[in-house]
Design an enzyme around this catalytic site. Structure first.
Site, PDB file in Angstrom:
ATOM      1  N   SER A  37       0.789  -1.234   0.000  1.00 22.44           N
ATOM      2  CA  SER A  37       0.000   0.000   0.000  1.00 22.44           C
ATOM      3  C   SER A  37       0.820   1.282   0.000  1.00 22.44           C
ATOM      4  O   SER A  37       0.258   2.353  -0.206  1.00 22.44           O
ATOM      5  CB  SER A  37      -0.953   0.025   1.195  1.00 22.44           C
ATOM      6  N   LYS A  72       0.397   3.352  -2.976  1.00 19.68           N
ATOM      7  CA  LYS A  72      -0.779   4.223  -3.164  1.00 19.68           C
ATOM      8  C   LYS A  72      -0.388   5.705  -3.163  1.00 19.68           C
ATOM      9  O   LYS A  72      -1.073   6.535  -3.751  1.00 19.68           O
ATOM     10  CB  LYS A  72      -1.820   3.920  -2.077  1.00 19.68           C
ATOM     11  N   TYR A 125      -3.576  -2.562 -10.330  1.00 18.66           N
ATOM     12  CA  TYR A 125      -3.447  -2.295  -8.881  1.00 18.66           C
ATOM     13  C   TYR A 125      -2.541  -3.331  -8.196  1.00 18.66           C
ATOM     14  O   TYR A 125      -1.649  -2.978  -7.410  1.00 18.66           O
ATOM     15  CB  TYR A 125      -4.848  -2.289  -8.262  1.00 18.66           C
ATOM     16  N   TYR A 161      -4.403   2.970   7.844  1.00 19.02           N
ATOM     17  CA  TYR A 161      -5.664   2.236   8.002  1.00 19.02           C
ATOM     18  C   TYR A 161      -6.467   2.878   9.136  1.00 19.02           C
ATOM     19  O   TYR A 161      -6.436   4.097   9.295  1.00 19.02           O
ATOM     20  CB  TYR A 161      -5.406   0.738   8.247  1.00 19.02           C
ATOM     21  N   VAL A 217       1.017  -3.672   3.874  1.00 14.02           N
ATOM     22  CA  VAL A 217       0.989  -4.973   4.562  1.00 14.02           C
ATOM     23  C   VAL A 217       2.266  -5.792   4.345  1.00 14.02           C
ATOM     24  O   VAL A 217       2.446  -6.823   4.985  1.00 14.02           O
ATOM     25  CB  VAL A 217      -0.248  -5.834   4.188  1.00 14.02           C
TER      26      VAL A 217
HETATM   27  N1  GLU Z   1      -2.251  -5.386  -2.194  1.00 14.18           N
HETATM   28  C1  GLU Z   1      -2.773  -5.293  -0.863  1.00 14.18           C
HETATM   29  C2  GLU Z   1      -4.279  -5.438  -0.867  1.00 14.18           C
HETATM   30  O1  GLU Z   1      -4.917  -4.829  -1.652  1.00 14.18           O
HETATM   31  C3  GLU Z   1      -2.353  -3.988  -0.265  1.00 14.18           C
HETATM   32  C4  GLU Z   1      -2.871  -3.826   1.111  1.00 14.18           C
HETATM   33  C5  GLU Z   1      -2.040  -2.949   1.976  1.00 14.18           C
HETATM   34  O2  GLU Z   1      -0.826  -2.901   1.896  1.00 14.18           O
HETATM   35  O3  GLU Z   1      -2.672  -2.273   2.788  1.00 14.18           O
HETATM   36  O4  GLU Z   1      -4.845  -6.142  -0.102  1.00 14.18           O
END
Ligand code: GLU
Length: 314
Positions: free
Chosen positions: A65, A68, A192, A243, A261
């Site tokens: 993430s 992002k 993604y 989060y 994650v």
């Molecule tokens: N590719 C992971 C997902 O979409 C990223 C989640 C993350 O790092 O928060 O579940």
């Protein structure tokens, strides 16, 4: 007395090596479950051009993430503030992959850093192209930011998430029903998932994050993004980057950060430093357990905080 950053990093690295509770590695992406949790790395790129590292700072990990942040930067460059018609800017207070919130909010995700929001951003970045074109553009962008052409995608991680990413597929399809995802869900997800599977070391990630400490400038010259956008991305990292533990991270650490994650966190001290930490074990909120502790300790020892007067920042 001037700050001895190398000594601070050495201390923090030693402290982290002695920690017994390292959290749990993510298992819902099977490939991530195979990573050895006994690893910790830290890298700090300073505004005056230094690079300081500790621990496993040159070991590659899945940025997940954290990507992002880079995807949002690209999307703002493509469609500007129109992006905010399709994605909100509020912390979610919910799990990063919540589907119920999306139903209440008519397919408009709370922010670009929860999965639903990042999927809309990936849809924008796809822009009518094949996923491989968008992925190629993302990879070139991250390489340019870091000044490192060796950065690549970990195809095993991408394949692992492709085989198990049912929930993200559901989010994409659900938003398609609201016309907030405009390409076929499998194309958006392909893009993604590959962006999340970019592999970088702490050193590479700290280098890639420098534009956010430099008000949008690339340290090699030129501008990545306007000062206003750089500040806004930092604001979103502070309010939405961890989060549903974003408030706690702001309270404990006090600087913008985005976690993934894979156990990485990119944190920004405007005007001072871009910091990457990595340790694969996650705490209950899905943020790197040791990474968060290390940043908390670093902020305490340096005085780095967006809430302190500049003269108190070491
Ligand atoms: N590719 C992971 C997902 O979409 C990223 C989640 C993350 O790092 O928060 O579940």
């Amino acid at each position: 007395m001037s700050l001895d950053l190398s000594a601070v990093i050495a201390d923090i690295t030693a402290t982290m090596a002695s920690m017994e509770d390292r959290g749990q590695v993510a298992t819902y992406i099977p490939e991530l479950a195979t990573i050895d949790p006994a690893q910790f790395g830290i890298a700090i790129a300073t505004a005056d051009g230094r690079m300081l590292t500790g621990g496993d700072a040159d070991t590659g990990f899945s940025i997940q993430s954290v990507s992002k942040v880079f995807a949002l930067t690209l999307a703002l460059g493509k469609v500007g503030d129109q992006l905010w018609d399709r994605v909100g800017r509020e912390p979610s207070g919910n799990a990063f992959n919540s589907i119920t919130q999306l139903e209440h909010e008519q397919g408009i995700p709370r922010n670009p850093f929860i999965n639903a929001g990042a999927i809309v951003v990936a849809d924008v970045n796809l822009g009518g192209h094949e996923p491989r074109v968008a992925i190629g553009e993302m990879l070139r962008f991250v390489r340019y930011l870091a000044g490192d052409d060796s950065i690549a995608i970990n195809e095993a991680v991408a394949a692992s998430e492709t085989a198990t990413g049912f929930r993200n597929m559901a989010l994409a399809n659900y938003m398609r029903a609201f016309d907030n995802v405009r390409h076929p869900a499998e194309l958006v997800l392909g893009s993604y998932i590959h962006q999340c599977a970019i592999e970088m070391s702490c050193r590479q990630l700290a280098l890639a994050g420098r534009y956010l400490m430099l008000d949008g400038r690339h340290p090699g010259g030129g501008r990545v993004i306007s000062p206003r956008r750089a500040r806004r991305i930092n604001a979103l990292m502070l309010t939405c980057g961890h989060y549903d533990a974003s408030g706690d991270f702001a309270f404990r650490v006090g600087i913008p950060g985005k976690s993934g994650v894979g156990g990485g966190i990119l944190a920004i001290v405007p005007g001072r430093a871009a910091i990457a930490v990595w340790s694969p074990g996650l705490n209950a909120s899905g943020n790197s357990c040791l990474g968060t502790l290390a940043l908390e300790e670093l902020a305490r020892r340096t005085g780095w905080s967006v809430f302190s007067p500049p003269e108190d920042r070491g």
